[in-house]
Scaffold this motif. Structure first.
Motif, PDB file in Angstrom:
ATOM      1  N   ASN A 121     121.671  15.370 112.318  1.00  0.00           N
ATOM      2  CA  ASN A 121     122.311  16.364 113.546  1.00  0.00           C
ATOM      3  C   ASN A 121     123.152  15.639 114.533  1.00  0.00           C
ATOM      4  OD1 ASN A 121     122.117  18.499 115.277  1.00  0.00           O
ATOM      5  ND2 ASN A 121     120.080  17.900 116.287  1.00  0.00           N
ATOM      6  N   LEU A 123     126.036  17.078 115.875  1.00  0.00           N
ATOM      7  CA  LEU A 123     127.049  17.967 116.379  1.00  0.00           C
ATOM      8  C   LEU A 123     127.759  17.263 117.513  1.00  0.00           C
ATOM      9  CD1 LEU A 123     128.394  20.675 116.194  1.00  0.00           C
ATOM     10  CD2 LEU A 123     126.440  21.665 117.546  1.00  0.00           C
ATOM     11  N   THR A 248     130.256  24.599 110.177  1.00  0.00           N
ATOM     12  CA  THR A 248     129.489  23.758 111.019  1.00  0.00           C
ATOM     13  C   THR A 248     129.765  23.757 112.493  1.00  0.00           C
ATOM     14  OG1 THR A 248     130.859  21.807 110.366  1.00  0.00           O
ATOM     15  CG2 THR A 248     128.742  22.091 109.210  1.00  0.00           C
ATOM     16  N   THR A 250     128.466  25.463 115.219  1.00  0.00           N
ATOM     17  CA  THR A 250     127.176  25.320 116.238  1.00  0.00           C
ATOM     18  C   THR A 250     126.204  24.244 115.455  1.00  0.00           C
ATOM     19  OG1 THR A 250     126.422  27.385 115.390  1.00  0.00           O
ATOM     20  CG2 THR A 250     127.993  27.382 117.450  1.00  0.00           C
ATOM     21  N   SER A 251     126.022  24.294 114.256  1.00  0.00           N
ATOM     22  CA  SER A 251     125.147  23.852 113.513  1.00  0.00           C
ATOM     23  C   SER A 251     125.245  23.440 112.105  1.00  0.00           C
ATOM     24  CB  SER A 251     123.543  24.559 113.720  1.00  0.00           C
ATOM     25  OG  SER A 251     123.623  25.633 112.905  1.00  0.00           O
ATOM     26  N   SER A 252     124.738  22.484 111.460  1.00  0.00           N
ATOM     27  CA  SER A 252     125.011  22.133 110.209  1.00  0.00           C
ATOM     28  C   SER A 252     124.476  22.985 109.193  1.00  0.00           C
ATOM     29  CB  SER A 252     124.843  20.557 109.872  1.00  0.00           C
ATOM     30  OG  SER A 252     123.456  20.289 109.939  1.00  0.00           O
ATOM     31  N   ASP A 253     123.041  23.561 109.449  1.00  0.00           N
ATOM     32  CA  ASP A 253     122.240  24.158 108.477  1.00  0.00           C
ATOM     33  C   ASP A 253     122.909  25.684 108.093  1.00  0.00           C
ATOM     34  OD1 ASP A 253     122.030  25.155 111.150  1.00  0.00           O
ATOM     35  OD2 ASP A 253     120.041  26.223 110.610  1.00  0.00           O
ATOM     36  N   ASP A 312     122.535  21.430 105.417  1.00  0.00           N
ATOM     37  CA  ASP A 312     123.756  21.473 105.434  1.00  0.00           C
ATOM     38  C   ASP A 312     124.573  22.028 104.277  1.00  0.00           C
ATOM     39  OD1 ASP A 312     124.115  19.270 103.586  1.00  0.00           O
ATOM     40  OD2 ASP A 312     123.654  17.889 104.833  1.00  0.00           O
TER      41      ASP A 312
END
Length: 356
Positions: A121, A123, A248, A250-253, A312
């Motif tokens: 995580n 970011l 990615t 705002t987030s990597s998921d 990710d």
């Protein structure tokens, strides 16, 4: 027999000696405090601080000493005072510039050391890393340009020439401005990327139809590392002026999809159970999304979409490949009649004997 020291006024000698001692004491005090604070973990000074800034500070003190009138008197070079002052000014500007650049690198190192870009995580770490990488280049460029300008402007002849050139260069400035607007726009785009951050270091993006990660961001171009180890060099205005995908931001998921095209005889409930079984058996799944839906029905087949989530994009790709293979294998082994096939129906009509 009189020596050269006998001709030197004692007041000038004592004044030079006092200046030298004062500079040495000041240098020692600064080095002492820097070494002391550098060893204390509660201070922000990183290890090796004094080693990196000791020479710039030393040359700064030397520039002050060169300007002193007592030194010129001791050397019996009073008539060369102009060149001593100019040498002192140039050395002082050079030393301060050197000191500022080293301090800038140290501040960047201290701040970035608090963030781990390699973490899952990451970011916030990538945001900080991107901003400091670009802003560092801007500050270095600005400091060097200002230093060169300060050195040149310290000479009266160059200063007068520069003023006269600037006074008569209105039209030429406009022409140069129009000619360099693309370059200026590129640099401004780099600054905008550092502030607005549409992309960050290690972002996963789709650019010009290529999937890759942001490997390097400069003021004028961005390097995208393609999945097959190629490098895509993209001008910075591209990420301001044209649409692109950032997976990615705002987030990597991310969600992954697998499409299957099967016969109408496929058992949907059994396929859902198998998808759940596959996902629960692999660490690639983050246990968030597990959905199987019939998204379309066509003349010859049924379109089925399996939706799953991963931490990710790289993991999502591996998960999609795994799920696709396992579902196809499941159908082959258990429901081979569910595989898409083309049917041909042949009808044989009754024949009539027309012979009389």
């Amino acid at each position: 027999m009189n020596t050269i020291f006998d001709t030197i006024p004692k007041n000038d000698f004592y004044l030079f000696l006092a200046s030298l001692i004062a500079i040495l004491v000041a240098y020692w005090l600064i080095s002492h405090f820097l070494r002391k604070f550098g060893k204390d973990p509660k201070y922000l000074l990183p290890e090796g601080t004094f080693r990196k800034i000791s020479w710039p500070i030393f040359f700064t003190f030397i520039s002050i000493l060169i300007r002193s009138e007592s030194l010129r008197t001791l050397l019996q070079l009073e008539e060369h005072g102009y060149w001593f002052k100019k040498a002192s000014t140039v050395l002082f500007i050079f030393s301060i510039t050197w000191l500022m650049l080293n301090l800038l690198k140290m501040v960047k190192k201290v701040i970035i050391s608090n963030y781990d870009v390699r973490a899952e995580n990451n970011l916030k770490a990538r945001k900080i890393y991107t901003q400091f990488n670009i802003l560092e280049r801007i500050f270095i460029f600005t400091i060097i340009i200002l230093a060169i300008g300060a050195v040149l402007m310290s000479f009266e002849s160059i200063r007068e020439l520069g003023v006269s050139i600037f006074a008569s260069a209105g039209v030429a400035g406009i022409i140069i401005g129009f000619s360099a607007q693309k370059m200026i726009g590129t640099v401004l785009a780099g600054i905008q990327i550092a502030i607005a951050q549409p992309i960050k270091m290690d972002d996963v993006v789709i650019v010009e139809g290529e999937w890759g990660r942001i490997e390097e961001i400069t003021l004028t171009y961005v390097v995208v590392k393609i999945w097959d180890k190629r490098r895509l060099i993209v001008p910075t205005p591209y990420f301001i002026e044209k649409p692109f995908q950032n997976w990615t931001k705002t987030s990597s998921d991310i969600l992954g999809t697998v499409f299957l095209y099967t016969d109408y005889k496929v058992p949907f409930d059994e396929l859902r159970k198998e998808l759940t079984k596959i996902l629960e058996s692999t660490p690639l799944w983050d246990k968030e999304v597990n959905v199987l839906q019939v998204t379309d029905s066509k003349q010859s087949c049924v379109e089925i979409r399996a939706l799953m989530s991963a931490k990710d994009s790289s993991t999502a790709w591996d998960l999609r490949v795994l799920v696709r293979e396992k579902l196809i294998t499941f159908l082959q082994e258990n429901y081979p009649e569910s595989i898409v096939r083309t049917r041909i129906q042949v009808e044989q009509g009754e024949t009539k004997d027309n012979n009389l």
